[in-house]
Design a protein around this motif. Structure first.
Motif, short mmCIF file in Angstrom:
data_model
loop_
_atom_site.label_atom_id
_atom_site.label_comp_id
_atom_site.label_asym_id
_atom_site.label_seq_id
_atom_site.Cartn_x
_atom_site.Cartn_y
_atom_site.Cartn_z
N ALA A 28 0.83 -1.20 0.00
CA ALA A 28 0.00 0.00 0.00
C ALA A 28 0.87 1.25 0.00
N ALA A 29 0.36 2.31 -0.68
CA ALA A 29 1.08 3.58 -0.73
C ALA A 29 0.91 4.31 0.60
N ARG A 30 2.01 4.88 1.13
CA ARG A 30 1.97 5.59 2.39
C ARG A 30 2.87 6.80 2.33
N GLY A 31 2.54 7.79 3.15
CA GLY A 31 3.41 8.95 3.26
C GLY A 31 4.70 8.59 3.97
N GLU A 32 5.65 9.51 3.92
CA GLU A 32 6.97 9.23 4.51
C GLU A 32 6.88 8.97 6.01
N ALA A 33 6.05 9.76 6.73
CA ALA A 33 5.94 9.60 8.18
C ALA A 33 5.33 8.24 8.53
N ASP A 34 4.29 7.84 7.78
CA ASP A 34 3.66 6.55 8.06
C ASP A 34 4.57 5.39 7.70
N GLU A 35 5.32 5.55 6.63
CA GLU A 35 6.23 4.48 6.24
C GLU A 35 7.33 4.31 7.29
N THR A 36 7.82 5.43 7.82
CA THR A 36 8.82 5.35 8.89
C THR A 36 8.23 4.68 10.13
N LEU A 43 4.40 4.28 16.62
CA LEU A 43 3.52 5.41 16.32
C LEU A 43 3.84 6.63 17.17
N GLY A 44 4.63 6.45 18.19
CA GLY A 44 4.90 7.55 19.11
C GLY A 44 6.15 8.32 18.76
N PHE A 45 6.55 9.15 19.69
CA PHE A 45 7.71 10.02 19.55
C PHE A 45 8.59 9.84 20.79
N PRO A 46 9.79 10.39 20.78
CA PRO A 46 10.64 10.31 21.98
C PRO A 46 9.93 10.93 23.18
N PRO A 47 10.26 10.46 24.35
CA PRO A 47 9.61 11.01 25.56
C PRO A 47 9.89 12.50 25.71
N ALA A 48 8.93 13.19 26.32
CA ALA A 48 9.13 14.61 26.63
C ALA A 48 9.90 14.70 27.95
N SER A 49 10.90 15.54 27.97
CA SER A 49 11.67 15.72 29.20
C SER A 49 10.85 16.52 30.21
N ALA A 50 11.29 16.49 31.45
CA ALA A 50 10.61 17.27 32.49
C ALA A 50 10.62 18.75 32.15
N GLU A 51 11.74 19.18 31.52
CA GLU A 51 11.85 20.59 31.14
C GLU A 51 10.83 20.96 30.06
N ARG A 52 10.64 20.07 29.07
CA ARG A 52 9.68 20.36 28.00
C ARG A 52 8.26 20.41 28.55
N ILE A 53 7.95 19.51 29.47
CA ILE A 53 6.61 19.51 30.05
C ILE A 53 6.40 20.78 30.87
N ALA A 54 7.45 21.17 31.63
CA ALA A 54 7.34 22.39 32.44
C ALA A 54 7.16 23.61 31.55
N ALA A 55 7.90 23.66 30.44
CA ALA A 55 7.79 24.79 29.53
C ALA A 55 6.39 24.84 28.91
N MET A 56 5.85 23.70 28.58
CA MET A 56 4.49 23.63 28.04
C MET A 56 3.48 24.20 29.05
N GLU A 57 3.59 23.76 30.29
CA GLU A 57 2.66 24.19 31.32
C GLU A 57 2.80 25.69 31.59
N SER A 75 5.76 9.35 25.47
CA SER A 75 5.73 9.72 24.04
C SER A 75 5.20 11.14 23.92
N ASP A 76 6.00 12.00 23.32
CA ASP A 76 5.65 13.42 23.18
C ASP A 76 4.79 13.61 21.92
N GLY A 77 3.52 13.07 21.99
CA GLY A 77 2.62 13.10 20.84
C GLY A 77 2.34 11.68 20.35
N TRP A 78 1.42 11.58 19.36
CA TRP A 78 1.01 10.26 18.88
C TRP A 78 0.43 10.36 17.47
N ARG A 79 0.76 9.39 16.66
CA ARG A 79 0.17 9.30 15.32
C ARG A 79 -1.01 8.32 15.34
#
Length: 656
Positions: A28-36, A43-57, A75-79
């Motif tokens: 099946a044809a897939r976009g680059e992100a889905d193929e990766t 489907l996830g991403f690298p974990p968010a550090s405590a600093e990134r979560i604090a900055a978000m808040e 996971s810092d986000g999800w597909r």
């Protein structure tokens, strides 16, 4: 309160990722992100550090709820969250919605002066919520900072315009993600040709759960079975919905009960088609073509059978049958219901249920009978639970305690208000030692005109024939009688009465909607009904909404009246030697409480004669009916009356 059990986000997200990757066709044809994501099985991403979560808040000005923070730490986000959200926000993309979509204005258009605070808060969600969808199929994911539980969890709301439903609430972010995992499974469960079979540890666990639930249901453990089937249904597992719907239907639930995956199997057609089409027939406004949608994938002959069964259900001719000892019990139960013994009929079915055998492995209980016009009214939620709790189909288990009967075994129930307060006047005849089918001969003249001196065309004669009508509800019988009646007289009072057994040794004829009582012209049918036996006549209007309260009792034996009294206009007329227990002065004092006087009278009559009337059969069942001779005397010379005769279109009355 949120479940405090520690949730293993890492294992859950890894399993989801692997299931998603394995479900994709290789070509099946897939976009680059889905193929990766497919190649890395993540489907996830690298974990968010405590600093990134604090900055978000700090950026958002609020501390994030616990389950969302725990997710970000893995996971810092999800597909592909479910089937319609391509990208779910992490620390960088989460943002306040602030009515960016303009949907607050849209929802506020439906508010008015009577709208509740909850409705106003729901419309304001679009102004205050945190938006988590980044890329989606017009699907919004919003976390509500004002819908917070004691653990600090924010409720999550999902909404899509194409669903045409209010926003769906999830108690917290963790449950939202679990729901999206279920949605992913449901969408993958039905594969197209060429797609890989969707099988993994989750599906295998759920399929084993379905099989165990099936056996548990047959052992009588329907509550545990229903819980397991509901879990499997949430993931779209085959058989789970169809099995669970059988339990739901016997509990009296009919909404969205389609026996999915089983009703189109010819093995189960005789048991599952009838309740399906009966529910369809109960909503006659539905276009019959919609039945095809519920039978999608079925063979043409099964669809034809469904429509034939629908016709039978609608015209009241559907008749459930079953094989073996249970089938024999069905026939005995049907015979009991036609004379009003619904409690006896139910006990007959339950006694034979352990001997019932399913048509195939996925039938949990006999079901076709609920569409049978005679047997269907036997079902109540309590009785459904009793049936489901009874071991059957070759499985062993503990026999449940029988449910209480629906009939009180007396007459006093007639004095209790019914829904809508429609039963304020009624009359009945009790005959000792006679079978119900003998009552027409005692209460009619046997010539089809009930003693009237009018001309009796064929339709009218048939409507008032001494032959019993087929079992039907009282209101169906009244509608049918009125439709075929051609003559109406101001002096004639022929009663349409349901018949059945009135306890041990008695039969009854009952009219739940009698004509107004005319004391001067009333003639009790007790004498004619008592030939060779004893008969009792009761006519009560103590709670009548029209006219003054009244009550009549007459007792006859061997064709002669023994005693009687009539209370009306505050006076009592009496004749014969009335037993002390029935002396009218005991019941009619100031008559401040008509219902209490009525109840006491009925209790006394029931105790005196040992008779009762079957409440469930008269209120919800189907009984034989017939039309009696008039309960009033003919007019005397000089008394005026009116007769209206109707003639079918195209006919003329005879000359002269």
């Amino acid at each position: 309160m949120t479940d405090s059990t520690a949730f293993d986000w890492r294992t859950f997200l890894l399993r989801w990722s692997e299931e998603w990757a394995d479900s994709l066709p290789d070509d099946a044809a897939r976009g680059e992100a889905d193929e990766t994501a497919r190649r890395t099985r993540r489907l996830g991403f690298p974990p968010a550090s405590a600093e990134r979560i604090a900055a978000m808040e700090e950026r958002l000005g609020r501390r994030m709820p616990p389950s969302y923070r725990e997710f970000l730490e893995v996971s810092d986000g999800w597909r592909h969250a479910g089937g319609f959200v391509t990208l779910l926000a992490g620390t960088e993309d989460a943002r306040w919605h602030t009515n960016e979509s303009g949907l607050a204005d849209v929802f506020e258009e439906y508010l008015d002066a009577d709208s509740s605070p909850e409705e106003r808060r729901a419309a304001d969600l679009w102004r205050r919520a945190l938006q988590l969808d980044v890329e989606s199929d017009v699907t919004y994911i919003l976390m509500d900072p004002e819908d917070v539980d004691e653990d600090g969890e924010w409720a999550v709301y999902t909404w899509a315009s194409w669903r045409a439903e209010p926003p769906e609430r999830h108690v917290n972010f963790r449950e939202f993600m679990r729901d999206m995992h279920r949605e992913f499974h449901r969408l993958r469960a039905h594969r197209s040709d060429g797609e890989p079979v969707f099988a993994n540890d989750t599906t295998r666990r759920l399929d084993a759960l379905v099989e165990e639930a099936r056996l548990e249901a047959l052992r009588g453990g329907w509550e545990r079975a229903a819980k397991g089937l509901d879990e499997a249904k949430g993931y779209g597992r085959a058989r789970a919905a169809g099995l669970g719907d059988q339990i739901r239907r016997l509990l009296g639930r009919t909404y969205m009960v389609y026996f999915d995956g089983l009703v189109t199997d010819p093995r189960y057609a005789s048991e599952l088609l009838p309740p399906l089409v009966a529910e369809h027939a109960a909503h006659s406004a539905r276009d019959d073509s919609t039945l095809v949608f519920q039978l999608r994938g079925a063979a043409d002959d099964l669809v034809s059978l469904a429509y034939a069964t629908l016709d039978q259900v609608r015209d009241g001719t559907y008749r459930y049958t079953a094989a073996g000892p249970f089938g024999e019990a069905v026939e005995r139960a049907r015979e009991l219901t036609r004379w009003g013994d619904t409690d006896g009929a139910w006990r007959t079915l339950m006694a034979a249920l352990p001997l019932w055998e399913p048509l195939g492995p996925d039938q949990l209980a006999p079901l076709g009978w609920v569409a049978d016009p005679a047997l269907g009214p036997l079902l109540t939620p309590e009785r459904g639970r009793e049936l489901l709790s009874t071991p059957r189909g070759g499985q062993a288990g503990e026999t449940p305690r029988p449910t209480a009967g629906l009939d009180p075994g007396d007459l006093a129930w007639l004095a209790a208000p019914d829904p809508g307060n429609n039963r304020t006047s009624y009359r009945f005849v009790l005959v000792e030692g006679a079978e119900p089918q003998e009552l027409p001969a005692r209460l009619t003249d046997g010539n089809g005109n009930s003693g009237s001196d009018s001309d009796s065309n064929s339709a009218d004669a048939n409507a008032h024939s001494p032959v019993l009508n087929e079992p039907m509800t009282f209101w169906e019988a009244r509608r049918r009688s009125a439709h075929s009646r051609r003559e109406f007289s101001s002096y004639d009072d022929r009663a349409l009465m349901a018949v059945g057994r009135a306890g041990t040794g008695w039969s009854f004829a009952f009219d739940g909607d009698p004509a107004p009582f005319d004391r001067l012209r009333f003639v009790s049918p007790a004498g004619s009904a008592s030939a060779g036996t004893r008969a009792v006549v009761v006519w009560s209007g103590l709670r009548s909404q029209h006219g003054k309260p009244f009550f009549h009792l007459s007792v006859a034996q061997d064709g002669a009246e023994q005693y009687a009294f009539t209370y009306t206009d505050g006076e009592i007329q009496r004749s014969g030697e009335i037993p002390q227990a029935l002396t009218p002065s005991r019941f009619f004092g100031d008559l401040e409480d008509a219902a209490e006087a009525e109840r006491s009278l009925l209790e006394a009559v029931s105790e005196e004669f040992g008779a009762s009337l079957p409440r469930h059969a008269l209120v919800k069942g189907r009984l034989h009916t017939f039309t009696t001779r008039s309960w009033t005397r003919p007019p005397k010379d000089g008394e005026g009356y009116l007769v209206i005769r109707m003639h079918p279109t195209g006919t003329r009355p005879a000359e002269g």
